[in-house]
Design a protein around this motif. Structure first.
Motif, PDB file in Angstrom:
ATOM      1  N   ARG A  50      -2.720  13.818  -0.902  1.00  0.00           N
ATOM      2  CA  ARG A  50      -2.225  12.795   0.014  1.00  0.00           C
ATOM      3  C   ARG A  50      -1.969  11.465  -0.693  1.00  0.00           C
ATOM      4  O   ARG A  50      -1.806  10.434  -0.060  1.00  0.00           O
ATOM      5  CB  ARG A  50      -3.199  12.615   1.178  1.00  0.00           C
ATOM      6  CG  ARG A  50      -3.225  13.835   2.114  1.00  0.00           C
ATOM      7  CD  ARG A  50      -4.082  13.600   3.335  1.00  0.00           C
ATOM      8  NE  ARG A  50      -5.474  13.327   2.975  1.00  0.00           N
ATOM      9  CZ  ARG A  50      -6.056  12.139   3.094  1.00  0.00           C
ATOM     10  NH1 ARG A  50      -5.398  11.139   3.597  1.00  0.00           N
ATOM     11  NH2 ARG A  50      -7.304  11.980   2.735  1.00  0.00           N
ATOM     12  N   ALA A  91      -7.486   3.424  -4.827  1.00  0.00           N
ATOM     13  CA  ALA A  91      -7.855   4.507  -3.916  1.00  0.00           C
ATOM     14  C   ALA A  91      -6.648   5.313  -3.465  1.00  0.00           C
ATOM     15  O   ALA A  91      -6.788   6.430  -2.992  1.00  0.00           O
ATOM     16  CB  ALA A  91      -8.577   3.940  -2.704  1.00  0.00           C
ATOM     17  N   ARG A  92      -5.433   4.740  -3.613  1.00  0.00           N
ATOM     18  CA  ARG A  92      -4.234   5.450  -3.155  1.00  0.00           C
ATOM     19  C   ARG A  92      -3.683   6.390  -4.222  1.00  0.00           C
ATOM     20  O   ARG A  92      -2.692   7.043  -4.013  1.00  0.00           O
ATOM     21  CB  ARG A  92      -3.166   4.455  -2.757  1.00  0.00           C
ATOM     22  CG  ARG A  92      -3.719   3.492  -1.750  1.00  0.00           C
ATOM     23  CD  ARG A  92      -2.792   3.129  -0.669  1.00  0.00           C
ATOM     24  NE  ARG A  92      -3.608   2.783   0.471  1.00  0.00           N
ATOM     25  CZ  ARG A  92      -3.410   3.243   1.690  1.00  0.00           C
ATOM     26  NH1 ARG A  92      -2.411   4.041   1.939  1.00  0.00           N
ATOM     27  NH2 ARG A  92      -4.212   2.916   2.665  1.00  0.00           N
ATOM     28  N   LEU A 131      -6.102  -1.388  -6.018  1.00  0.00           N
ATOM     29  CA  LEU A 131      -5.554  -0.413  -5.061  1.00  0.00           C
ATOM     30  C   LEU A 131      -5.586   1.001  -5.610  1.00  0.00           C
ATOM     31  O   LEU A 131      -4.690   1.800  -5.378  1.00  0.00           O
ATOM     32  CB  LEU A 131      -4.123  -0.815  -4.684  1.00  0.00           C
ATOM     33  CG  LEU A 131      -4.045  -2.128  -3.907  1.00  0.00           C
ATOM     34  CD1 LEU A 131      -2.644  -2.682  -3.951  1.00  0.00           C
ATOM     35  CD2 LEU A 131      -4.501  -1.936  -2.481  1.00  0.00           C
ATOM     36  N   ARG A 168       0.806  -1.220   0.000  1.00  0.00           N
ATOM     37  CA  ARG A 168       0.000   0.000   0.000  1.00  0.00           C
ATOM     38  C   ARG A 168       0.834   1.262   0.000  1.00  0.00           C
ATOM     39  O   ARG A 168       0.305   2.370   0.015  1.00  0.00           O
ATOM     40  CB  ARG A 168      -0.949  -0.018   1.187  1.00  0.00           C
ATOM     41  CG  ARG A 168      -2.115  -0.928   0.920  1.00  0.00           C
ATOM     42  CD  ARG A 168      -2.859  -1.315   2.175  1.00  0.00           C
ATOM     43  NE  ARG A 168      -3.590  -2.547   1.950  1.00  0.00           N
ATOM     44  CZ  ARG A 168      -4.763  -2.606   1.312  1.00  0.00           C
ATOM     45  NH1 ARG A 168      -5.336  -1.533   0.873  1.00  0.00           N
ATOM     46  NH2 ARG A 168      -5.354  -3.769   1.116  1.00  0.00           N
ATOM     47  N   GLN A 169       2.141   1.108   0.036  1.00  0.00           N
ATOM     48  CA  GLN A 169       3.025   2.266  -0.064  1.00  0.00           C
ATOM     49  C   GLN A 169       3.609   2.376  -1.472  1.00  0.00           C
ATOM     50  O   GLN A 169       4.404   3.269  -1.738  1.00  0.00           O
ATOM     51  CB  GLN A 169       4.176   2.144   0.957  1.00  0.00           C
ATOM     52  CG  GLN A 169       3.738   2.073   2.397  1.00  0.00           C
ATOM     53  CD  GLN A 169       3.139   3.371   2.872  1.00  0.00           C
ATOM     54  OE1 GLN A 169       3.251   4.398   2.202  1.00  0.00           O
ATOM     55  NE2 GLN A 169       2.484   3.353   4.023  1.00  0.00           N
ATOM     56  N   ILE A 181      -7.906  10.113  -6.726  1.00  0.00           N
ATOM     57  CA  ILE A 181      -8.875   9.979  -5.638  1.00  0.00           C
ATOM     58  C   ILE A 181      -8.368  10.689  -4.394  1.00  0.00           C
ATOM     59  O   ILE A 181      -9.094  11.417  -3.728  1.00  0.00           O
ATOM     60  CB  ILE A 181      -9.144   8.485  -5.324  1.00  0.00           C
ATOM     61  CG1 ILE A 181      -9.885   7.829  -6.491  1.00  0.00           C
ATOM     62  CG2 ILE A 181      -9.967   8.343  -4.042  1.00  0.00           C
ATOM     63  CD1 ILE A 181     -10.167   6.360  -6.298  1.00  0.00           C
ATOM     64  N   ARG A 182      -7.089  10.501  -4.117  1.00  0.00           N
ATOM     65  CA  ARG A 182      -6.566  10.943  -2.836  1.00  0.00           C
ATOM     66  C   ARG A 182      -5.926  12.317  -2.897  1.00  0.00           C
ATOM     67  O   ARG A 182      -5.413  12.810  -1.903  1.00  0.00           O
ATOM     68  CB  ARG A 182      -5.530   9.929  -2.379  1.00  0.00           C
ATOM     69  CG  ARG A 182      -5.838   9.394  -1.018  1.00  0.00           C
ATOM     70  CD  ARG A 182      -4.747   8.461  -0.624  1.00  0.00           C
ATOM     71  NE  ARG A 182      -4.662   8.416   0.809  1.00  0.00           N
ATOM     72  CZ  ARG A 182      -3.571   8.144   1.465  1.00  0.00           C
ATOM     73  NH1 ARG A 182      -2.454   7.936   0.804  1.00  0.00           N
ATOM     74  NH2 ARG A 182      -3.582   8.104   2.762  1.00  0.00           N
TER      75      ARG A 182
END
Lengths: 128, 453
Positions: free
Chosen positions: B324, B315-316, B313, B284-285, B320-321
């Motif tokens: 951030r 959303a990251r 994945l 997730r990074q 979307i983000r």
């Protein structure tokens, strides 16, 4: 929408249930409903510190990623490890098995300044 | 033919009337007035051009000029240092030229392009096998930006704000990491010893083989990094991984690399594809896009469940983000990644190993012949793969100039390196794609230059 009376709330839709000098933290029924299916919860490590109003983790749903804000400050003494494999518990049981962290409160009295169930309900859109 | 209304040029559709209208609206007398802010001396400099040619004459001239180009397949070249001449199977340019593939972009409505996603998934599988790690993205721009992204990942994962780059590391990579680190407020320490890895370093970055060609024991570096709570980032040559231990098995947490050489010819250093793979705990990074394989519950017209590919994945990502987001990488190098994938798959694990061993042997045979010449030596720095240091009877720059005068590109001048072994030496590269007669030409030229003195 269920808002238990045994705990306190924030306008960011987190709940905090105090147990003496300790407190358990999670997100509300409304929050999980708005997020949709939760696929990942990133929690702090045990022993780390959280401060009131600051982000302590992240919650990722199929729609978005949001930060989790701590209702009160303290030291993390437990995290809900089950969420690593079963993030859907946040949707299924936000007030119980979907809890996130347990902290040792810096100031147990500060909890009283958080919203009670009735006050929190007034922050939600009408009809929720 | 001049268009009606007085267009001045067959390919510029504005008519005189159009221009007059635009100038009137702007309140100007002539288009020259648009450039009035520029000093007159720079406005219309004299450029020494030949008289305009007719199209057939121009094509003849340009073809003649183009024929003067020399490339690594015709001119003996021993220049490596990050861009290597490889034997790429002929099916690669043929397959990637198919119109379905001919785009550099990941599609904006990705799931409708199942074929594109499948090739990206296969690319990821190849990268995971080569690196010995769990997850790969669909590719970044090049090895340098991938390594800089690895430093950002390490900083996010550890909560630390410094990185250690272990020399000898490609100077271009050091520069790119510094550029990324500047905006992210990350301190960059360029280190020459593992004794200077500290507990505030998010990662130790090491190149495999290192910039001077030497094969590195990744396990030692990974252990030193982990002892300080830092990640081990390896920028590896994927071709060399055909015969070397997978960095992931030796303890690397993130592996980056350059896929261009296995995709096509060396062309002005690009276009490239940056490999990026990591342990699952950093999933997730990770920057960039990741394609996942899943099962459709039903085919598009009902029927049996079937395999489907999806971007996962999401959303990251920054759309979307926003600010951030995990990373702001938005476009990959899909076509180069595909060419890389086809090469590796066409060779297969055994073929890739055989090609890497051939490269190793050819380079070592050349080094032995050169080291036997009077006045020449190959300073040893431990086991090496395809590049070696070469020190001769003349300073490196002079030696390279004399080779160039004989039509040979000898390698990279290392006079700005601080390593003792590189003093007065240049970096010479021989690969499996270097024709034997080019090696003969180099050995003969070096011998002749030695005799001239």
């Amino acid at each position: 929408m269920e808002i238990p009376g045994d705990r306190r709330y924030t306008t960011e839709h987190e709940w905090l249930r105090a147990e003496g000098a300790e407190a358990v933290i999670g997100i509300t029924e409304y929050a999980q409903d708005e997020l949709g299916d939760v696929v990942f919860v990133q929690l702090p490590s045990i022993g780390s510190r959280v401060s009131a109003g600051a982000a302590f983790g992240e919650i990722e749903s199929v729609k978005t990623v949001s930060e989790l804000f701590a209702p009160a400050g303290g030291e993390v003494i437990a995290v809900n490890e089950v969420l690593t494999e079963h993030p859907e518990l946040v949707n299924d049981s936000p007030y119980d098995t979907g809890w996130m962290v347990r902290i040792r409160l810096d100031d147990p009295a500060a909890v009283n300044s958080l919203l009670d169930a009735g006050a929190y309900r007034t922050t939600l859109p009408p009809g929720s | 033919m001049v268009a009606d209304g007085g267009s001045a040029h067959p390919y510029i559709p504005n008519t005189e009337a159009d221009r007059a209208l635009m100038l009137a609206r702007l309140g100007l007398q002539s288009s020259e007035d648009l450039f009035a802010a520029l000093p007159a001396a720079y406005r219309d400099p004299k450029i020494d051009l030949l008289p305009a040619l007719a199209e057939p004459e121009l094509l003849r001239l340009m073809r003649a000029r183009g024929a003067e180009n020399r490339d690594a397949s015709t001119r003996p070249s021993f220049l490596g240092a990050g861009a290597y001449h490889r034997s790429v199977p002929s099916i690669v340019p043929y397959l990637v030229s198919r119109s379905e593939f001919m785009t550099a972009y990941t599609p904006y409505q990705p799931e409708i392009s199942q074929g594109t996603l499948q090739t990206a998934f296969e690319y990821q599988s190849v990268v995971c096998e080569l690196t010995g790690l769990d997850v790969s993205n669909t590719g970044l721009y090049d090895d340098a930006t991938a390594t800089a992204e690895a430093c950002l990942l390490a900083a996010r994962a550890t909560g630390r704000t410094a990185v250690a780059l272990l020399e000898p590391l490609h100077p271009g990579t050091v520069d790119v990491v510094r550029t990324y680190a500047y905006g992210a407020n990350i301190r960059v320490d360029v280190i020459t010893s593992l004794d200077t890895v500290y507990a505030d370093h998010a990662c130790v970055v090491v190149q495999q083989p290192d910039f001077l060609g030497t094969i590195v024991d990744i396990e030692v570096i990974a252990d030193a990094a982990h002892a300080q709570g830092a990640l081990c980032v390896v920028m590896a040559n994927p071709f060399a991984l055909g015969m070397l231990r997978a960095p992931g098995e030796a303890g690397a947490d993130v592996v980056t690399g350059e896929g261009r050489d296995l995709a096509g010819p060396v062309a002005f250093g690009g276009p490239s594809v940056g490999l990026f793979a990591a342990r699952e705990q950093y999933l997730r990074q990770m920057p960039g896009r990741i394609v996942g394989r899943t099962k459709k519950l039903r085919g598009s017209h009902g029927g049996e469940p079937r395999t489907g590919y999806v971007l996962t994945l999401q959303a990251r990502e920054q759309f979307i983000r926003r600010e951030r987001a995990t990373s702001n990488v938005s476009t990959g190098q899909s076509l180069v990644a595909l060419a890389f994938t086809i090469t590796v798959q066409a060779l297969g694990p055994r073929g890739l190993r055989e090609a890497a061993v051939l490269c190793y042997q050819r380079a070592h045979e050349a080094a032995v012949r050169i080291a036997a010449l009077p006045g020449y030596e190959v300073p040893e720095r431990g086991p090496w793969f395809q590049e070696f240091l070469l020190r001769g009877p003349l300073p490196a720059s002079e030696l390279l100039a004399r080779l160039a005068a004989r039509g040979i590109t000898g390698g990279l001048d290392l006079s700005d390196r601080r390593e003792e072994a590189a003093r007065d030496a240049f970096l010479c590269c021989v690969t499996e794609a270097t024709p034997p007669e080019h090696i003969d030409a180099l050995v003969e030229a070096l011998a002749a230059i030695g005799d001239e003195r």
